[in-house]
Design a protein around this motif. Structure first.
Motif, PDB file in Angstrom:
ATOM      1  N   ILE A 195     -10.406  -8.221  -1.822  1.00 44.50           N
ATOM      2  CA  ILE A 195     -10.843  -7.444  -2.979  1.00 44.50           C
ATOM      3  C   ILE A 195     -10.423  -5.995  -2.795  1.00 44.50           C
ATOM      4  O   ILE A 195     -10.087  -5.578  -1.686  1.00 44.50           O
ATOM      5  CB  ILE A 195     -12.384  -7.507  -3.159  1.00 44.50           C
ATOM      6  N   THR A 196     -10.451  -5.222  -3.878  1.00 42.94           N
ATOM      7  CA  THR A 196     -10.169  -3.794  -3.730  1.00 42.94           C
ATOM      8  C   THR A 196     -11.352  -3.106  -3.055  1.00 42.94           C
ATOM      9  O   THR A 196     -12.496  -3.551  -3.165  1.00 42.94           O
ATOM     10  CB  THR A 196      -9.910  -3.161  -5.109  1.00 42.94           C
ATOM     11  N   ARG A 231      -7.064   2.318 -12.788  1.00 48.72           N
ATOM     12  CA  ARG A 231      -8.388   2.941 -12.802  1.00 48.72           C
ATOM     13  C   ARG A 231      -8.321   4.300 -13.513  1.00 48.72           C
ATOM     14  O   ARG A 231      -9.261   4.682 -14.221  1.00 48.72           O
ATOM     15  CB  ARG A 231      -8.898   3.137 -11.366  1.00 48.72           C
ATOM     16  N   ASP A 279      -4.492   1.906  -3.870  1.00 48.39           N
ATOM     17  CA  ASP A 279      -3.052   2.240  -3.812  1.00 48.39           C
ATOM     18  C   ASP A 279      -2.216   1.056  -3.322  1.00 48.39           C
ATOM     19  O   ASP A 279      -1.007   1.017  -3.547  1.00 48.39           O
ATOM     20  CB  ASP A 279      -2.804   3.379  -2.801  1.00 48.39           C
ATOM     21  N   ASN A 280      -2.855   0.150  -2.607  1.00 45.43           N
ATOM     22  CA  ASN A 280      -2.131  -0.952  -1.959  1.00 45.43           C
ATOM     23  C   ASN A 280      -2.236  -2.271  -2.723  1.00 45.43           C
ATOM     24  O   ASN A 280      -1.700  -3.279  -2.293  1.00 45.43           O
ATOM     25  CB  ASN A 280      -2.679  -1.164  -0.534  1.00 45.43           C
ATOM     26  N   TRP A 281      -2.951  -2.247  -3.835  1.00 45.91           N
ATOM     27  CA  TRP A 281      -3.124  -3.462  -4.629  1.00 45.91           C
ATOM     28  C   TRP A 281      -2.391  -3.289  -5.949  1.00 45.91           C
ATOM     29  O   TRP A 281      -2.656  -2.334  -6.692  1.00 45.91           O
ATOM     30  CB  TRP A 281      -4.614  -3.717  -4.891  1.00 45.91           C
ATOM     31  N   GLY A 282      -1.491  -4.193  -6.231  1.00 44.59           N
ATOM     32  CA  GLY A 282      -0.746  -4.122  -7.482  1.00 44.59           C
ATOM     33  C   GLY A 282      -1.009  -5.323  -8.362  1.00 44.59           C
ATOM     34  O   GLY A 282      -1.184  -6.442  -7.869  1.00 44.59           O
ATOM     35  N   ILE A 283      -1.074  -5.077  -9.644  1.00 45.85           N
ATOM     36  CA  ILE A 283      -1.120  -6.167 -10.618  1.00 45.85           C
ATOM     37  C   ILE A 283      -0.425  -5.652 -11.875  1.00 45.85           C
ATOM     38  O   ILE A 283      -0.522  -4.467 -12.206  1.00 45.85           O
ATOM     39  CB  ILE A 283      -2.564  -6.667 -10.897  1.00 45.85           C
ATOM     40  N   GLY A 284       0.319  -6.536 -12.520  1.00 45.89           N
ATOM     41  CA  GLY A 284       1.056  -6.108 -13.702  1.00 45.89           C
ATOM     42  C   GLY A 284       2.135  -5.085 -13.376  1.00 45.89           C
ATOM     43  O   GLY A 284       2.553  -4.309 -14.230  1.00 45.89           O
ATOM     44  N   GLY A 285       2.567  -5.061 -12.117  1.00 52.58           N
ATOM     45  CA  GLY A 285       3.655  -4.168 -11.725  1.00 52.58           C
ATOM     46  C   GLY A 285       3.241  -2.750 -11.396  1.00 52.58           C
ATOM     47  O   GLY A 285       4.073  -1.895 -11.103  1.00 52.58           O
ATOM     48  N   GLU A 286       1.928  -2.487 -11.404  1.00 51.22           N
ATOM     49  CA  GLU A 286       1.475  -1.135 -11.051  1.00 51.22           C
ATOM     50  C   GLU A 286       0.258  -1.214 -10.145  1.00 51.22           C
ATOM     51  O   GLU A 286      -0.390  -2.258 -10.040  1.00 51.22           O
ATOM     52  CB  GLU A 286       1.161  -0.333 -12.317  1.00 51.22           C
ATOM     53  N   THR A 287      -0.068  -0.086  -9.506  1.00 55.52           N
ATOM     54  CA  THR A 287      -1.203  -0.094  -8.583  1.00 55.52           C
ATOM     55  C   THR A 287      -2.525  -0.059  -9.361  1.00 55.52           C
ATOM     56  O   THR A 287      -2.588   0.411 -10.493  1.00 55.52           O
ATOM     57  CB  THR A 287      -1.166   1.128  -7.640  1.00 55.52           C
ATOM     58  N   VAL A 288      -3.571  -0.538  -8.691  1.00 53.44           N
ATOM     59  CA  VAL A 288      -4.906  -0.471  -9.285  1.00 53.44           C
ATOM     60  C   VAL A 288      -5.328   0.991  -9.457  1.00 53.44           C
ATOM     61  O   VAL A 288      -6.043   1.333 -10.410  1.00 53.44           O
ATOM     62  CB  VAL A 288      -5.919  -1.268  -8.432  1.00 53.44           C
TER      63      VAL A 288
END
Lengths: 67, 67, 67, 67, 67, 67
Positions: free
Chosen positions: C8-9, C63, C50-59
């Motif tokens: 999880i983030t 946020r 910064d280390n979690w990406g979804i949809g091609g961008e970072t969380v």
């Protein structure tokens, strides 16, 4: 309580060899960190050579060249 | 957005049981952390008993002794 | 004997919430597959946004937009 | 030296496509972080659709609905 | 070419102990499977005791009871 | 729906570089396998050099020798 995941290419590793790896890692964790063997989990994943890449190419390609 | 990886031994788990696990973990993450179920990913890995070790031996060996 | 990894983030999850996740997953594996809770291992990884990406961008980026 | 694990559903990915993924990720790590391709490892895991869940249900279910 | 991931609780493991684990696993893979040490990768993850569960509770709880 | 885990040593990778990796991998999976970017998850793990081994020794040791 440690969890160890060993990932290797799928190239005819026998059950006896797998048992050796499991025993060896479990003993190592007991010797180095005094981890309880009863709760040490070791999972071996065998990966097809088409699915393993190193140096930008598959292991299948490397094996063809005798590497 | 959570990613959950469930690793179990490969011992005839039915698709219905897998669906239950996926639903259960997704609901748990919604209930406890308010995670959006739509982007919760759950991946189940089934591992051969020869490849799973605990207590320094394979699960295959343990199953032979009826454990 | 199952091994579960929840990723999880890292967004201020309390120890109490983590304990709930661990208990919930362990109970689920007991209920669905009759797995022994005593040897069920659950590991939670908290990952920086910064280390979690979804949809091609970072969380982190998501946020900022209030998502 | 990086290790990259790509997990996808098992839906007839050809060896040529896998080789493209491996090459692409290795090149990306060279371009962005100047990582040495010779020691970059990429492992692709193909997961059965019964074993992959998203949105609380299996991919098998989603595929049946044409998603 | 093997990749090994060792996950343990974060409880003051020294760099020297980590080096021993890395050397030990690499040697084991050479001895058992004749794997080339030069491309054997070992990654150690240290996990907070709040984030590690066994028997349905966190290791933090177990440590409080002296386990 | 793919899940990609990139593991690298923790050596001052900027948020901008991480964003580039995430975007690059997501685009690659779209281009090669037509995977939907909206549900592609990429997680970057940064591992301390004491905890990363290759060739039987830690990256910390290798860095000391200028490698």
């Amino acid at each position: 309580m440690p969890y160890v995941n060993i990932r290797i290419t799928n190239e005819k590793v026998t059950p006896a060899k797998k048992a050796q790896l499991i025993q060896g890692v479990t003993t190592l964790l007991k010797d180095v960190l005094d981890k309880n063997p009863n709760t040490t989990v070791v999972v071996i994943d065998e990966v097809e050579t088409d699915n393993w890449g190193i140096g930008g190419e598959t292991v299948t390609e490397r094996r063809k060249r005798g590497e």
